[in-house]
Design a protein around this motif. Structure first.
Motif, PDB file in Angstrom:
ATOM      1  N   ASP A 149       7.922  17.267  24.860  1.00 44.77           N
ATOM      2  CA  ASP A 149       9.115  16.437  24.692  1.00 44.77           C
ATOM      3  C   ASP A 149       9.067  15.224  25.621  1.00 44.77           C
ATOM      4  O   ASP A 149       9.613  14.166  25.292  1.00 44.77           O
ATOM      5  N   ILE A 150       8.444  15.374  26.772  1.00 48.62           N
ATOM      6  CA  ILE A 150       8.356  14.273  27.733  1.00 48.62           C
ATOM      7  C   ILE A 150       7.730  13.048  27.094  1.00 48.62           C
ATOM      8  O   ILE A 150       8.135  11.907  27.359  1.00 48.62           O
ATOM      9  N   LEU A 151       6.737  13.251  26.227  1.00 43.29           N
ATOM     10  CA  LEU A 151       6.078  12.134  25.542  1.00 43.29           C
ATOM     11  C   LEU A 151       6.788  11.698  24.277  1.00 43.29           C
ATOM     12  O   LEU A 151       6.880  10.499  23.983  1.00 43.29           O
ATOM     13  N   PHE A 152       7.259  12.679  23.492  1.00 43.57           N
ATOM     14  CA  PHE A 152       7.692  12.371  22.130  1.00 43.57           C
ATOM     15  C   PHE A 152       9.200  12.385  21.915  1.00 43.57           C
ATOM     16  O   PHE A 152       9.674  11.859  20.924  1.00 43.57           O
ATOM     17  N   MET A 174      -2.136  15.560  20.538  1.00 43.86           N
ATOM     18  CA  MET A 174      -0.925  15.983  21.245  1.00 43.86           C
ATOM     19  C   MET A 174       0.290  15.972  20.315  1.00 43.86           C
ATOM     20  O   MET A 174       1.164  16.847  20.407  1.00 43.86           O
ATOM     21  N   ALA A 175       0.331  15.021  19.388  1.00 44.74           N
ATOM     22  CA  ALA A 175       1.429  14.975  18.425  1.00 44.74           C
ATOM     23  C   ALA A 175       1.416  16.201  17.524  1.00 44.74           C
ATOM     24  O   ALA A 175       2.466  16.772  17.200  1.00 44.74           O
ATOM     25  N   ALA A 176       0.223  16.635  17.102  1.00 46.58           N
ATOM     26  CA  ALA A 176       0.111  17.833  16.273  1.00 46.58           C
ATOM     27  C   ALA A 176       0.582  19.065  17.041  1.00 46.58           C
ATOM     28  O   ALA A 176       1.287  19.932  16.487  1.00 46.58           O
ATOM     29  N   LEU A 177       0.213  19.158  18.317  1.00 45.95           N
ATOM     30  CA  LEU A 177       0.680  20.275  19.134  1.00 45.95           C
ATOM     31  C   LEU A 177       2.201  20.249  19.266  1.00 45.95           C
ATOM     32  O   LEU A 177       2.857  21.296  19.187  1.00 45.95           O
ATOM     33  N   HIS A 178       2.752  19.081  19.450  1.00 50.54           N
ATOM     34  CA  HIS A 178       4.194  18.947  19.589  1.00 50.54           C
ATOM     35  C   HIS A 178       4.934  19.445  18.343  1.00 50.54           C
ATOM     36  O   HIS A 178       5.962  20.126  18.441  1.00 50.54           O
ATOM     37  N   LEU A 179       4.378  19.126  17.185  1.00 48.85           N
ATOM     38  CA  LEU A 179       5.014  19.516  15.921  1.00 48.85           C
ATOM     39  C   LEU A 179       4.610  20.917  15.466  1.00 48.85           C
ATOM     40  O   LEU A 179       5.199  21.454  14.523  1.00 48.85           O
ATOM     41  N   GLY A 180       3.599  21.498  16.087  1.00 48.88           N
ATOM     42  CA  GLY A 180       3.131  22.815  15.679  1.00 48.88           C
ATOM     43  C   GLY A 180       2.442  22.822  14.341  1.00 48.88           C
ATOM     44  O   GLY A 180       2.547  23.790  13.577  1.00 48.88           O
ATOM     45  N   ILE A 181       1.683  21.742  14.046  1.00 46.84           N
ATOM     46  CA  ILE A 181       0.968  21.648  12.769  1.00 46.84           C
ATOM     47  C   ILE A 181      -0.529  21.528  13.031  1.00 46.84           C
ATOM     48  O   ILE A 181      -0.947  21.190  14.141  1.00 46.84           O
ATOM     49  N   ALA A 193       6.155  13.928   8.548  1.00 48.10           N
ATOM     50  CA  ALA A 193       6.900  14.305   9.758  1.00 48.10           C
ATOM     51  C   ALA A 193       6.225  13.741  11.001  1.00 48.10           C
ATOM     52  O   ALA A 193       6.899  13.256  11.929  1.00 48.10           O
ATOM     53  N   MET A 194       4.890  13.774  11.028  1.00 47.28           N
ATOM     54  CA  MET A 194       4.175  13.216  12.177  1.00 47.28           C
ATOM     55  C   MET A 194       4.391  11.707  12.263  1.00 47.28           C
ATOM     56  O   MET A 194       4.672  11.167  13.340  1.00 47.28           O
ATOM     57  N   ASN A 195       4.259  11.027  11.148  1.00 48.64           N
ATOM     58  CA  ASN A 195       4.443   9.578  11.147  1.00 48.64           C
ATOM     59  C   ASN A 195       5.846   9.209  11.611  1.00 48.64           C
ATOM     60  O   ASN A 195       6.031   8.324  12.460  1.00 48.64           O
ATOM     61  N   ASP A 196       6.846   9.904  11.084  1.00 48.28           N
ATOM     62  CA  ASP A 196       8.241   9.617  11.451  1.00 48.28           C
ATOM     63  C   ASP A 196       8.481   9.915  12.933  1.00 48.28           C
ATOM     64  O   ASP A 196       9.156   9.137  13.628  1.00 48.28           O
ATOM     65  N   MET A 197       7.950  11.031  13.410  1.00 44.83           N
ATOM     66  CA  MET A 197       8.136  11.393  14.810  1.00 44.83           C
ATOM     67  C   MET A 197       7.520  10.343  15.729  1.00 44.83           C
ATOM     68  O   MET A 197       8.119   9.917  16.726  1.00 44.83           O
ATOM     69  N   LEU A 198       6.310   9.884  15.392  1.00 47.90           N
ATOM     70  CA  LEU A 198       5.631   8.899  16.224  1.00 47.90           C
ATOM     71  C   LEU A 198       6.340   7.544  16.179  1.00 47.90           C
ATOM     72  O   LEU A 198       6.400   6.834  17.198  1.00 47.90           O
ATOM     73  N   GLN A 199       6.882   7.198  15.020  1.00 45.20           N
ATOM     74  CA  GLN A 199       7.615   5.932  14.941  1.00 45.20           C
ATOM     75  C   GLN A 199       8.841   5.944  15.844  1.00 45.20           C
ATOM     76  O   GLN A 199       9.175   4.941  16.490  1.00 45.20           O
ATOM     77  N   ASN A 200       9.496   7.098  15.935  1.00 40.18           N
ATOM     78  CA  ASN A 200      10.645   7.216  16.836  1.00 40.18           C
ATOM     79  C   ASN A 200      10.188   7.264  18.290  1.00 40.18           C
ATOM     80  O   ASN A 200      10.770   6.610  19.169  1.00 40.18           O
ATOM     81  N   ALA A 201       9.109   8.023  18.547  1.00 38.87           N
ATOM     82  CA  ALA A 201       8.639   8.185  19.920  1.00 38.87           C
ATOM     83  C   ALA A 201       8.203   6.864  20.533  1.00 38.87           C
ATOM     84  O   ALA A 201       8.454   6.609  21.721  1.00 38.87           O
ATOM     85  N   LYS A 202       7.575   6.004  19.735  1.00 34.53           N
ATOM     86  CA  LYS A 202       7.032   4.774  20.325  1.00 34.53           C
ATOM     87  C   LYS A 202       8.127   3.820  20.797  1.00 34.53           C
ATOM     88  O   LYS A 202       7.852   2.930  21.610  1.00 34.53           O
TER      89      LYS A 202
END
Length: 345
Positions: A149-152, A174-181, A193-202
């Motif tokens: 969560d610290i990163l994403f 690390m993004a895959a680990l965060h999402l559990g995929i 879901a990964m793309n959306d998560m990274l767009q928010n995280a950045k």
């Protein structure tokens, strides 16, 4: 240690002469930045008379792009990570080391004797191994840091103060680990879901930088930074409030390796250098400098005692799994490349 980041090939001309040795050959190395001590290269030149020139890069992907753009035939050896070795073998970029060419090959530790990325070490030798996670300045944030969560999905106190490695492999793993995929998922919903998560995280990230990953943490320009464990140990030595995280979701493991490049202009010198690094006292000098582990047996007597107790090298029981970056099939990789392009826009 691997974006198509800018290549840090600063043409660091380390032409290493030795007064007592006349040059008997040349060696051109393509290497990670800040990853080998000058004294060891001096020793190699003194022992062999081979003059060394080294260019540097800051990610596996930057190295690959540079070699494909005309670097092949220029360099003799490079130092890619495990998954990149497999990619380079698949693309026909590596030469094969013949049986008996490396007299010190027997020094490779049993646990690293037959790696999946280069079975039998036909094209490479082990260099250093370690992990990729992130550090947090506990003077800025003293909450739980052992979570991705610290990163994403960072707390407000850290938003806008995060530096990510400019490395597709490490960030997306690390993004895959965060999402559990899975790392090489072909499931459309998971990829979305990964793309959306990274767009928010950045929106919470201040920068993408690999070659100054330590400096931005030490200076306080970043309060969080994705980083390699040995680089992290060096950062903590300069700023004691930095702490290396071992997320419960997991973190990245890696092994960097010295590979023999196809069309190496100085192949004999490359073999001599690889054999030199297969001597325990020589690879231990790299570990003492870079603060990582080696893949050889018999190094213990040459290592700084402090290395065994570095917090960056000793995950707690609560840490999640250490996972190697996977090599995806071509079609799946194309999707991940597009996700990375979207992140970097």
């Amino acid at each position: 240690m691997h974006i198509f980041a800018k290549t840090a090939a600063t043409a660091v001309a380390l032409t290493l002469g030795a007064a007592s040795a006349s040059a008997e050959g040349k060696l051109v190395i393509y290497h990670w930045f800040e990853y080998i001590p000058q004294e060891l290269l001096d020793k190699f030149t003194a022992e062999t008379g081979i003059e060394v020139t080294m260019d540097t890069y800051d990610s596996n992907e930057a190295m690959l792009a540079s070699l494909k753009a005309g670097g092949m035939g220029t360099y003799d050896v490079a130092v890619p990570g495990d998954y990149m070795v497999a990619i380079m073998i698949g693309e026909g970029m590596l030469d094969e080391v013949g049986d008996g060419e490396l007299k010190n090959k027997g020094n490779i530790a049993p646990e690293w004797a037959d790696p999946s990325f280069d079975p039998g070490w036909k094209h490479s030798i082990p260099y250093q191994w370690g992990s990729t996670s992130f550090m947090v300045d506990t003077a800025v944030y003293n909450g739980d840091i052992d979570t991705t969560d610290i990163l994403f999905d960072p707390p407000a106190a850290l938003s806008g103060k995060i530096n990510m490695l400019d490395s597709q492999g490490e960030v997306l793993a690390m993004a895959a680990l965060h999402l559990g995929i899975p790392q090489c998922s072909s499931d459309r919903e998971q990829l979305k879901a990964m793309n959306d998560m990274l767009q928010n995280a950045k929106t919470h990230w201040a920068s993408f930088n690999s070659d100054t990953a330590k400096e931005v943490l030490v200076s306080g320009d970043a309060a969080v930074g994705q980083i390699y464990d040995g680089f992290g140990a060096k950062a903590r030595a300069e700023r004691g409030s930095l702490k290396y995280a071992f997320p419960t979701q997991g973190y990245v493991a890696w092994m960097d390796n010295v590979v023999l490049l196809k069309d190496a202009p100085n192949r004999d010198s490359a073999i001599a250098f690889m054999d030199f690094l297969l001597m325990p006292e020589n690879i231990a000098a790299v570990s003492n400098y870079a603060r990582y582990g080696s893949g050889l047996s018999g190094v213990g007597e040459y290592l700084d005692p402090e290395l065994a107790s570095l917090p960056e090298s000793n995950p707690p029981a609560s840490a999640g799994p250490a996972v190697f970056i996977e090599v995806c099939d071509e079609a799946t990789q194309a999707v991940y490349d597009q996700i990375w392009t979207n992140v970097k826009k």
